[in-house]
Design a protein around this motif. Structure first.
Motif, short mmCIF file in Angstrom:
data_model
loop_
_atom_site.label_atom_id
_atom_site.label_comp_id
_atom_site.label_asym_id
_atom_site.label_seq_id
_atom_site.Cartn_x
_atom_site.Cartn_y
_atom_site.Cartn_z
N ARG A 96 -4.88 -12.73 7.02
CA ARG A 96 -4.43 -12.02 6.00
C ARG A 96 -3.58 -10.62 6.47
N ILE A 97 -2.65 -10.15 5.71
CA ILE A 97 -1.82 -9.10 5.60
C ILE A 97 -2.90 -7.86 5.24
N ALA A 98 -3.29 -6.90 6.05
CA ALA A 98 -4.03 -5.84 5.48
C ALA A 98 -3.26 -4.69 5.31
N ILE A 99 -3.38 -4.08 4.04
CA ILE A 99 -2.67 -2.80 3.64
C ILE A 99 -3.70 -1.72 3.47
N ILE A 100 -3.60 -1.03 4.31
CA ILE A 100 -4.61 0.35 4.33
C ILE A 100 -3.83 1.57 3.43
N ILE A 139 -0.62 -5.16 9.59
CA ILE A 139 -1.28 -4.30 9.21
C ILE A 139 -0.21 -3.20 8.65
N PHE A 140 -0.07 -2.69 7.23
CA PHE A 140 0.49 -1.93 6.63
C PHE A 140 -0.20 -0.56 6.39
N VAL A 141 0.32 0.53 6.46
CA VAL A 141 -0.66 1.72 6.05
C VAL A 141 0.48 2.49 4.97
N MET A 142 -0.47 2.59 3.62
CA MET A 142 0.19 3.30 2.42
C MET A 142 -0.25 4.64 2.12
N ALA A 143 0.59 5.62 2.29
CA ALA A 143 -0.06 6.85 1.97
C ALA A 143 0.99 7.89 0.97
N PRO A 180 3.48 10.28 15.41
CA PRO A 180 4.65 9.19 15.34
C PRO A 180 4.49 8.52 16.77
N ARG A 181 4.24 8.96 17.85
CA ARG A 181 4.11 8.30 19.20
C ARG A 181 2.87 7.30 19.04
N LEU A 182 1.88 7.75 18.49
CA LEU A 182 0.69 6.95 18.57
C LEU A 182 0.83 5.89 17.45
N ILE A 183 1.61 6.05 16.48
CA ILE A 183 1.64 5.06 15.62
C ILE A 183 2.57 3.83 16.21
N GLU A 184 3.61 4.32 16.83
CA GLU A 184 4.68 3.46 17.49
C GLU A 184 3.87 2.75 18.68
N GLU A 185 2.64 3.16 19.36
CA GLU A 185 2.17 2.38 20.36
C GLU A 185 0.92 1.70 19.78
N SER A 186 0.60 1.73 18.32
CA SER A 186 -0.41 1.00 17.95
C SER A 186 -0.19 -0.30 17.35
N ALA A 187 -1.25 -0.79 16.79
CA ALA A 187 -1.12 -2.31 16.03
C ALA A 187 -0.60 -2.37 14.76
N ILE A 188 -0.48 -0.96 14.30
CA ILE A 188 -0.01 -0.92 12.82
C ILE A 188 1.60 -1.38 12.83
N LEU A 233 -5.52 4.36 13.17
CA LEU A 233 -5.39 3.73 14.59
C LEU A 233 -6.83 2.77 14.75
N ALA A 234 -7.82 3.40 14.48
CA ALA A 234 -9.17 2.76 14.94
C ALA A 234 -9.32 1.52 13.73
N ALA A 235 -8.97 2.02 12.55
CA ALA A 235 -9.15 0.92 11.42
C ALA A 235 -7.91 -0.07 11.72
N ALA A 236 -6.88 0.13 12.06
CA ALA A 236 -6.16 -1.03 12.45
C ALA A 236 -6.45 -1.89 13.64
N GLU A 237 -7.19 -1.25 14.76
CA GLU A 237 -7.75 -2.21 15.79
C GLU A 237 -8.81 -2.98 15.47
N THR A 238 -9.66 -2.45 14.55
CA THR A 238 -10.58 -3.05 13.96
C THR A 238 -10.14 -4.40 13.17
N LEU A 239 -9.20 -4.04 12.29
CA LEU A 239 -8.68 -5.21 11.36
C LEU A 239 -7.98 -6.43 12.22
N LYS A 240 -7.45 -6.12 13.30
CA LYS A 240 -6.79 -7.02 14.30
C LYS A 240 -7.97 -7.72 14.73
N GLU A 241 -8.92 -7.21 15.31
CA GLU A 241 -10.08 -7.73 15.71
C GLU A 241 -10.72 -8.89 14.84
N ARG A 242 -10.55 -8.62 13.65
CA ARG A 242 -11.09 -9.29 12.38
C ARG A 242 -10.07 -10.41 11.92
#
Length: 357
Positions: free
Chosen positions: A251-255, A281-285, A295-303, A267-276
Motif C-alpha cells: 500500500r501507499i502509506a500516508i502519515i 510513503i507520504f507525510v502530511m502536516a 531537510p537533509r534527513l528527509i532527503e536521505e530517508s525512505a520518505i 523517519l523511524a515510522a517510515a522505516e517501520t512501514l517500509k519493513e512492513r
C-alpha cells in the motif's frame, strides 16, 4: 476584486522578507494593499515598530508567521499590537497561522504552561480577536479571553491527496503514534480509506538507567512520607517493541500529523512501514517547522514526499530537499479576514468539521 468594506488595514509584523510572502498573498486575494509599517531590529537587538499610516477607528489585521527566531517574532507581534492600540484602532485581529509555544500547553514537572503565558501577553497588549490554524491542542483556545477562530488545513491536504497522488485509493492513513490516531481516523473516514497505527518504540541495546544518565538517582529511602500512610506505588510505563496495527503491505502509506519539526519519529515510522511492505510513503502536516538538519534527513530517508502548508515559511528547506511540497492556505485565511471585517458568520469555514478534526 475588493469584496470588503472600507476601514480595513492589513499589516505584516515580520521583519524577515521571506515571512511576508503569506501576507502578500492574502492582501492580493482581498484586493487591498499591505499597510505601511516599518519593523526592524536596532543595533542592540531591540525591536522597533513604526506604523506609517492612520489606523484610527479601523479594523487592523496583523499577519505574523513564525520565523527561525521565534522569540523575536513574538516581540514584533506584541509591539505592533500595542502600537495599534495606542493609535486608537477599533479592532486588532491577530492572524497567526502557527501559534508558537503550542507544544508547551501542559504542565510538566517544575515547568510552566507557556502557551497560557503567551495568550495572556497577547490579550494584555491589546489583541481583540485571534485567527489561527490547527492548534496543537484545541484546549489552547481556553487560554484566551478573546474570540479565537481555529481554522483547519485538512480540506487542503485532503484535496492534495486526491489530486496529486494518482493511486490514493490504494493508500492507508497512518498515525505514527496513538496520540495522533484521531487525526488519522478523520482523514481515513473522509477518503474512505483504511487506517494503521504505529505503537511502541525501538528497543535500545542497553537501558539508560545502567550508566546513571537518569538524574537524580532513584531514592529508596521514603522517610519523608508519614509511616502511617501506605500510598500504592504506580507501576512505571514501559512501551512494547514497535508494532504496526493495521495492514500496510503493498500500500501507499500516508502519515498525518499537525506539526513536523524534529523528524526522527517520522523517519523511524517510515522505516517501520517500509519493513512492513509499504511501497510509497507520504507525510502530511499542517505546520512544517523543519528545524536543524530536517531537510537533509528527509532527503536521505525512505520518505517519498513531505507535504506541508505555508503557515510557516520554508523556502530554504525546499531548496535543500526537493521532497518537500507546499500547499497554499491563504484562501481560507483571506476569507476569514473578509468575514470578520464584514461582520459575517464564520460557520461556513467550519462546515463538516468534527470534534476530532
Amino acid at each position: 476584486m475588493n469584496a470588503t468594506k472600507g476601514g480595513l488595514v492589513i499589516f505584516t509584523a515580520n521583519s524577515n522578507p521571506s515571512s511576508r510572502e503569506l501576507g502578500k498573498r492574502i492582501a492580493e486575494r482581498l484586493g487591498v494593499e499591505l499597510g505601511k509599517v516599518q519593523v526592524y531590529q536596532e543595533a542592540n537587538r531591540e525591536t522597533r515598530v513604526q506604523i506609517q499610516e492612520s489606523v484610527r477607528g479601523k479594523d487592523v489585521f496583523i499577519i505574523q508567521t513564525v520565523s527561525k527566531d521565534v522569540n523575536t517574532t513574538i516581540m514584533e507581534l506584541l509591539i505592533m499590537v500595542y502600537a495599534c492600540r495606542t493609535s486608537c484602532a477599533r479592532n486588532i485581529i491577530g492572524v497567526i497561522p502557527y501559534f508558537p509555544y503550542s507544544k508547551q500547553c501542559k504542565m510538566r514537572k517544575r515547568g510552566s504552561i507557556v502557551s497560557k503565558l503567551l495568550a495572556s501577553m497577547m490579550c494584555k497588549a491589546g489583541l481583540t480577536h485571534l485567527i489561527t490554524m490547527d492548534l496543537h491542542q484545541k484546549e489552547i483556545q481556553g487560554f484566551f479571553n478573546i474570540p479565537v477562530d481555529n481554522l483547519r488545513a485538512s480540506p487542503f491536504l485532503l484535496q492534495y491527496i486526491q489530486e496529486e497522488i494518482p493511486d490514493y485509493r490504494n493508500a492507508v492513513i497512518v498515525a505514527k503514534s496513538p496520540s495522533s490516531a484521531k487525526r488519522a481516523q478523520s482523514f481515513a473516514e473522509r477518503l474512505r480509506l483504511g487506517i494503521a497505527v504505529i505503537h511502541g518504540e525501538a528497543q535500545d541495546a542497553e537501558s539508560d538507567l545502567v550508566d546513571g544518565r537518569h538524574s537524580p538517582p532513584i531514592v529508596k529511602n521514603m522517610g519523608a512520607i508519614h509511616p502511617s500512610l501506605e500510598i500504592p506505588l504506580l507501576i512505571p510505563k514501559e512501551k512494547p517493541p514497535i508494532t504496526v496495527v493495521g495492514d500496510v503491505g503493498g500500500r501507499i502509506a500516508i502519515i498525518v500529523d499537525d506539526i513536523i519539526d524534529d523528524v526522527d519519529s517520522f523517519l523511524a515510522a517510515a522505516e517501520t512501514l517500509k519493513e512492513r511492505g509499504a511501497y510509497k510513503i507520504f507525510v502530511m502536516a499542517t505546520h512544517g517547522i523543519l528545524s536543524s538538519d530536517a531537510p537533509r534527513l528527509i532527503e536521505e530517508s525512505a520518505i517519498d514526499e513531505v507535504v506541508v502548508t505555508n503557515t510557516i515559511p520554508h523556502e530554504i528547506q525546499k531548496l535543500q530537499c526537493p521532497k518537500i511540497k507546499t500547499v497554499d492556505i491563504s484562501m481560507i485565511l483571506s476569507e476569514a479576514i473578509r468575514r470578520i471585517h464584514n461582520g459575517e458568520s464564520m460557520s461556513y469555514l467550519f462546515r463538516n468539521i468534527g470534534v476530532d478534526d
